[in-house]
Design a protein around this motif. Structure first.
Motif, PDB file in Angstrom:
ATOM      1  N   SER A  33      -4.625 -11.251 -83.262  1.00  0.00           N
ATOM      2  CA  SER A  33      -5.488 -11.679 -84.320  1.00  0.00           C
ATOM      3  C   SER A  33      -5.323 -11.183 -85.817  1.00  0.00           C
ATOM      4  O   SER A  33      -5.329 -11.833 -86.452  1.00  0.00           O
ATOM      5  N   TYR A  34      -4.736  -9.674 -85.946  1.00  0.00           N
ATOM      6  CA  TYR A  34      -4.686  -9.341 -87.157  1.00  0.00           C
ATOM      7  C   TYR A  34      -3.088  -9.028 -87.532  1.00  0.00           C
ATOM      8  O   TYR A  34      -3.098  -8.529 -88.619  1.00  0.00           O
ATOM      9  N   GLY A  35      -2.276  -9.154 -86.665  1.00  0.00           N
ATOM     10  CA  GLY A  35      -0.918  -8.845 -87.072  1.00  0.00           C
ATOM     11  C   GLY A  35      -0.677  -7.599 -86.339  1.00  0.00           C
ATOM     12  O   GLY A  35      -1.321  -6.639 -86.275  1.00  0.00           O
ATOM     13  N   HIS A  36       0.762  -7.482 -86.355  1.00  0.00           N
ATOM     14  CA  HIS A  36       1.411  -5.959 -85.969  1.00  0.00           C
ATOM     15  C   HIS A  36       1.182  -4.995 -86.802  1.00  0.00           C
ATOM     16  O   HIS A  36       1.282  -3.859 -86.589  1.00  0.00           O
ATOM     17  N   ASN A  37       1.157  -5.328 -88.310  1.00  0.00           N
ATOM     18  CA  ASN A  37       1.102  -4.034 -89.245  1.00  0.00           C
ATOM     19  C   ASN A  37      -0.305  -3.389 -89.006  1.00  0.00           C
ATOM     20  O   ASN A  37      -0.422  -2.197 -89.210  1.00  0.00           O
ATOM     21  N   ASN A  38      -1.204  -4.167 -88.575  1.00  0.00           N
ATOM     22  CA  ASN A  38      -2.620  -3.746 -88.445  1.00  0.00           C
ATOM     23  C   ASN A  38      -2.896  -3.150 -87.103  1.00  0.00           C
ATOM     24  O   ASN A  38      -3.450  -2.013 -86.952  1.00  0.00           O
TER      25      ASN A  38
END
Length: 433
Positions: free
Chosen positions: A316-321
């Motif tokens: 939902s929020y991406g791998h960085n998050n």
């Protein structure tokens, strides 16, 4: 270091220039001379074979300088005529024997003889000889070592005639008569008692006029051997110091290299043993730590943590998050875990903790404390230019580790408890049965 090397370069260049200067200057230093004749401490006599019944005779034309030799054959096996100059110390006034105190003259530091003499007569050669002995008195020096050389008439016509001491010889007749040891074959100018000029016995009969103006021994104030030895010694000291400096420099470099290598090894070990994302131990680091220090009692508990709904956060929020959540999770737990505990990221969103607890209830309460620490904090993330708070939670599987069992056995037991906690709704601690 560069300044230090520059100083050594300057010193080397200075020594090189000084060496060249000394070698050049040594050629211009005036020679050292010792006047043997005329001299105040000397006894001068003329001699010939007339005293032995021969026909030769000698007489002075001028006192102690110019004399005549009448060389004439006789029944004697050898004819001779010449001048004898002996060195002595002044005697007491009451002493009648003028030969009572002959003196040694040490010519070992000199290299050659310098003669200023005139020679006229039928022969072309004038013999010069020295006698060297330890004797301190007496007129007869016949057993003293006999060392001789010849001067040609044309040499004496020059202002000065020179003869190197190493060109002197010891005659066979003297060795045949007085030989005692091998040392008798060696020239010895350290204790000269007498110098003499005479006409060789093989010369033609006739009248010879000889004028002895001056006899000197000549040498160097500093011998070539001493000069070269000093220069070599100075350079040996320099090269020894340079070698020591080089060794110390290399030792320092080696020490620095070893230190750098040890640092690199430590960094490699840290990289190999620690998770690069969170900074805590990785699976290999945990297993290596257990191998170095195995579990020693039955008070250790294994905690297996899994972040709830982590896949949803990533999707939902991406791998960085997702990575930020993992770092936040590891940082929060590390802040309350004791330094002697082993905390590691096992893989993905799964972490493990090996901690010593007195009782099972203590281990359970500690797990709950960690679970609440995570759940009670909001995590701030950035997504599509907006900031958003989300709630995090984790499920925990907990088991006691038997000191005699393999780690993977205990891990499988705790991992099963973890999945049971998830099946029961997540955000809870589950003891292994």
């Amino acid at each position: 270091m560069e300044r230090y090397s520059s100083s050594w370069t300057w010193l080397r260049n200075f020594l090189l220039a000084l060496t060249v200067l000394v070698l050049v200057a040594a050629q211009w230093i005036p020679a050292k001379r010792l006047q043997l004749y005329p001299s105040g401490n000397m006894l001068v006599d003329l001699y010939s074979d007339k005293g032995q019944g021969g026909n030769s005779s000698a007489y002075w034309l001028t006192s102690n300088q110019k004399f005549v030799c009448n060389l004439e054959s006789s029944h004697l096996p050898a004819k001779y005529c010449g001048i004898s100059i002996k060195f002595h110390k002044p005697t007491d006034a009451g002493t009648s024997d003028k030969y009572a105190s002959l003196e040694n003259i040490d010519l070992s530091d000199y290299k050659q003889l310098v003669v200023d003499a005139d020679f006229e007569g039928p022969s072309s050669e004038l013999r010069f000889f020295m006698r060297s002995t330890e004797a301190t008195s007496g007129h007869d020096l016949s057993d003293a070592k006999f060392m001789f050389t010849y001067f040609e008439k044309h040499e004496l016509a020059e202002q000065e005639a020179k003869a190197q001491f190493n060109q002197f010889s010891i005659p066979a007749w003297w060795l045949n008569r007085y030989y005692q040891s091998r040392d008798d074959f060696t020239l010895d100018f350290s204790k000269v008692k007498e110098i003499s000029f005479d006409i060789p016995s093989t010369s033609s009969d006739g009248e010879y006029t000889i004028t002895v103006n001056k006899v000197e021994a000549e040498g160097k104030w500093i011998s070539n051997e001493s000069l070269y030895a000093t220069i070599i010694a100075v350079w040996l000291v320099y090269f020894t110091a340079e070698l020591v400096r080089y060794v110390l420099h290399q030792k320092k470099n080696l020490t620095q290299s070893i230190h750098t290598l040890e640092k690199d090894v430590d960094e490699l070990k840290h990289t190999a043993s620690n998770d690069q994302l969170t900074g805590v131990l990785n699976r290999r680091g945990l297993l290596d730590a257990l191998e170095e220090k195995p579990i020693s009692n039955n008070n250790y508990y294994l905690f297996v943590f899994d972040i709830d709904h982590f896949k949803h956060i990533n999707d939902s929020y991406g791998h960085n998050n997702g990575d930020a959540v993992l770092r936040f999770f590891a940082r929060q737990l590390s802040s309350v875990i004791r330094s002697q505990d082993l905390f590691a990221r096992w893989g993905g969103e799964e972490f493990v903790l090996l901690s010593e607890q007195q009782h099972e209830i203590d281990a359970y309460n500690f797990a709950e404390r960690l679970r609440k620490l995570i759940h009670q904090q909001d995590f701030l993330l950035s997504f599509e230019g907006k900031q958003q708070h989300i709630k995090l939670s984790m499920s925990i599987g907990l088991t006691l580790v038997d000191k005699d069992e393999a780690f993977n056995v205990a891990f499988n037991r705790a991992d099963s408890a973890l999945y049971l906690a998830k099946d029961k709704g997540r955000n809870r601690t589950q003891l292994a049965s």
